[in-house]
Motif scaffolding. Structure first.
Motif, PDB file in Angstrom:
ATOM      1  N   ARG A 155      -4.175   6.225   5.788  1.00 32.96           N
ATOM      2  CA  ARG A 155      -5.500   6.794   5.974  1.00 32.96           C
ATOM      3  C   ARG A 155      -6.032   5.727   6.382  1.00 32.96           C
ATOM      4  O   ARG A 155      -7.173   5.733   6.871  1.00 32.96           O
ATOM      5  CB  ARG A 155      -5.981   7.670   4.267  1.00 32.96           C
ATOM      6  N   PHE A 156      -6.010   4.701   5.994  1.00 37.81           N
ATOM      7  CA  PHE A 156      -6.941   2.709   6.348  1.00 37.81           C
ATOM      8  C   PHE A 156      -6.741   3.404   7.431  1.00 37.81           C
ATOM      9  O   PHE A 156      -7.446   2.551   8.434  1.00 37.81           O
ATOM     10  CB  PHE A 156      -5.547   1.835   4.910  1.00 37.81           C
ATOM     11  N   GLN A 162      -8.633   5.556   9.181  1.00 41.72           N
ATOM     12  CA  GLN A 162      -9.840   5.575   9.196  1.00 41.72           C
ATOM     13  C   GLN A 162     -10.850   4.138   9.766  1.00 41.72           C
ATOM     14  O   GLN A 162     -11.778   4.628  10.277  1.00 41.72           O
ATOM     15  CB  GLN A 162     -10.588   4.901   7.652  1.00 41.72           C
ATOM     16  N   VAL A 181       0.669  -1.362   0.141  1.00 40.60           N
ATOM     17  CA  VAL A 181       0.240  -0.296   0.177  1.00 40.60           C
ATOM     18  C   VAL A 181       0.650   1.168  -0.158  1.00 40.60           C
ATOM     19  O   VAL A 181       1.982   0.966   0.881  1.00 40.60           O
ATOM     20  CB  VAL A 181      -1.329   0.032   1.350  1.00 40.60           C
ATOM     21  N   SER A 182       0.326   2.587  -0.590  1.00 36.17           N
ATOM     22  CA  SER A 182       1.331   3.447  -1.201  1.00 36.17           C
ATOM     23  C   SER A 182       1.433   4.529   0.388  1.00 36.17           C
ATOM     24  O   SER A 182       0.208   3.838   1.491  1.00 36.17           O
ATOM     25  CB  SER A 182       1.103   4.379  -1.508  1.00 36.17           C
ATOM     26  N   ASP A 215      -2.109   6.379   1.235  1.00 36.43           N
ATOM     27  CA  ASP A 215      -3.096   5.023   1.800  1.00 36.43           C
ATOM     28  C   ASP A 215      -2.930   4.342   3.069  1.00 36.43           C
ATOM     29  O   ASP A 215      -3.944   3.959   3.714  1.00 36.43           O
ATOM     30  CB  ASP A 215      -3.318   4.427   0.539  1.00 36.43           C
TER      31      ASP A 215
END
Length: 401
Positions: free
Chosen positions: A68-69, A72, A61-62, A65
């Motif tokens: 953010r994941f 969240q 995953v970048s 991202d």
């Protein structure tokens, strides 16, 4: 930022995703693969940057991202009480409290005009009425369950002075002010008796039928659905087509075996459901309507005696099909992931005996991992019956266990 796991949460892996169970909150949450990975790293004590770094290095995953994941997921779980030391109260389904019935008059020693004996599961009961007309009203609901066994309990319907009182073993249970209320009230009291006398793990709002090539192995199909979904119409259509009948309303599941017990009280049809059933079962047009406590008018259609599953049968669940009727909808049949099916199944839970525990959820996960699950959306009941027959086999010619 330090995020602490709430006590009593346990992650179970199922197929390519997972189910999180919070015992204090009595909640189940479906996790996709990403959420499951994040939770596992949280269990290992990693903070948000460390978890994000794991997503970058192990899942590709970048960096933006991954951060953010993680944010969240953890922020959502915090709002849900899964990352707090003070989890809120659970909201597991439980039986509705019995409402006060008001004063029920004592009618002395009644003289009964009729007496019949019935059996549901292990409960043999007799039903006595002071008038033959009340016996005739109740016959469609229970007549196919008549038995010669010695009753262990008694329901008495006593009519006097314009009122109808119902007693169980001499104890007053309910008072009906009109004849139209009698059958639905007794229907509800019989259901309560079954629930009180048997310690089933789950009570699911579902139709249940059995049949097909594996019928000899006592396997059934669950049809869980909310009111208004066409569940009863579909169940009745399947029985008419040759399937065997366990219930159109509730699936009782055992805690140890996860097998389903038959409770084949007559099909309960709302007024709007009579016409669709009458298309394949013309006798439905002649049924008498009764007034239920929720204000709905209902009628009771008895199933063919030869299609009723024996009261001592206990059936493994062969498959779960979530049906949904939509007018003029082209039939759609889809496989469901087991985590999604488990979430939907819990949504249709009428009652859970006791609290969910880690051991009970583990048993649920182990059980559903071996059950095929589907969603059926349809606009034609005949098409739905045909599709179920093609998938699971022709039930005709099978014998009732």
């Amino acid at each position: 930022m330090t995020d602490r796991l709430a006590p009593g949460a346990r992650l179970f892996f199922l197929e390519d995703s997972a189910v999180l169970f919070s015992e204090p909150r009595q909640e189940l949450h479906e996790f996709n693969t990403m959420a499951a990975v994040i939770w596992c790293h949280l269990e290992d004590g990693k903070d948000r940057p460390a978890i994000a770094a794991e997503l970058v290095s192990r899942l590709g995953v970048s960096v933006p991202d991954a951060a953010r994941f993680v944010d969240q997921a953890l922020d959502t779980w915090k709002l849900q009480g899964l990352l707090t030391d003070q989890p809120g109260p659970g909201h597991a389904a439980s039986p509705q409290p019995r409402q006060p019935l008001g004063a029920i008059p004592k009618f002395g020693t009644p003289v009964f005009a009729t007496e019949r004996r019935y059996r549901l599961l292990s409960i043999g009961f007799r039903l006595r009425c002071t008038t033959a007309s009340d016996d005739a009203l109740l016959a469609p609901m229970l007549g196919h369950l008549e038995s010669t066994e010695t009753p262990v309990t008694s329901f008495d319907v006593v009519r006097r002075d314009g009122a109808i009182a119902i007693y169980r073993d001499g104890r007053p249970l309910a008072l009906c002010r009109t004849t139209e209320e009698l059958v639905p009230v007794l229907h509800g009291l019989v259901w309560l008796e079954i629930a009180d006398q048997h310690g089933f793990f789950l009570q699911l709002h579902a139709g249940v039928v059995a049949g097909g090539p594996r019928h000899a192995e006592r396997a059934c199909i669950l049809l869980p659905a909310r009111p208004g979904s066409g569940k009863t119409t579909l169940t009745a259509a399947l029985v008419h087509a040759g399937w065997h009948y366990l219930s159109d309303e509730v699936a009782f599941m055992d805690a140890q075996t996860m097998r389903v017990a038959p409770v084949p009280i007559a099909f309960c049809l709302k007024r709007s459901g009579v016409a669709p059933v009458a298309e394949f079962w013309p006798a439905a047009r002649d049924l008498q309507f009764h007034l239920r406590s929720d204000g709905k008018e209902v009628a009771y259609l008895p199933p063919p005696v030869e299609r009723v599953v024996a009261p001592d049968a206990r059936m493994d669940v062969r498959a779960i099909v979530f049906p949904r009727y939509r007018k003029d909808h082209v039939l759609a049949w889809h496989g469901l992931s087991r985590p999604d099916a488990l979430r939907r199944l819990i949504d249709e839970c009428v009652a859970i005996s006791g609290r969910l525990s880690v051991a009970r959820v583990q048993a649920l996960v182990n059980w559903i991992a071996n059950v095929t699950c589907y969603e059926l959306t349809y606009g034609s009941t005949a098409d739905a019956v045909s599709t179920i027959g093609k998938v699971f086999g022709d039930p005709r010619g099978m014998t009732v266990p």
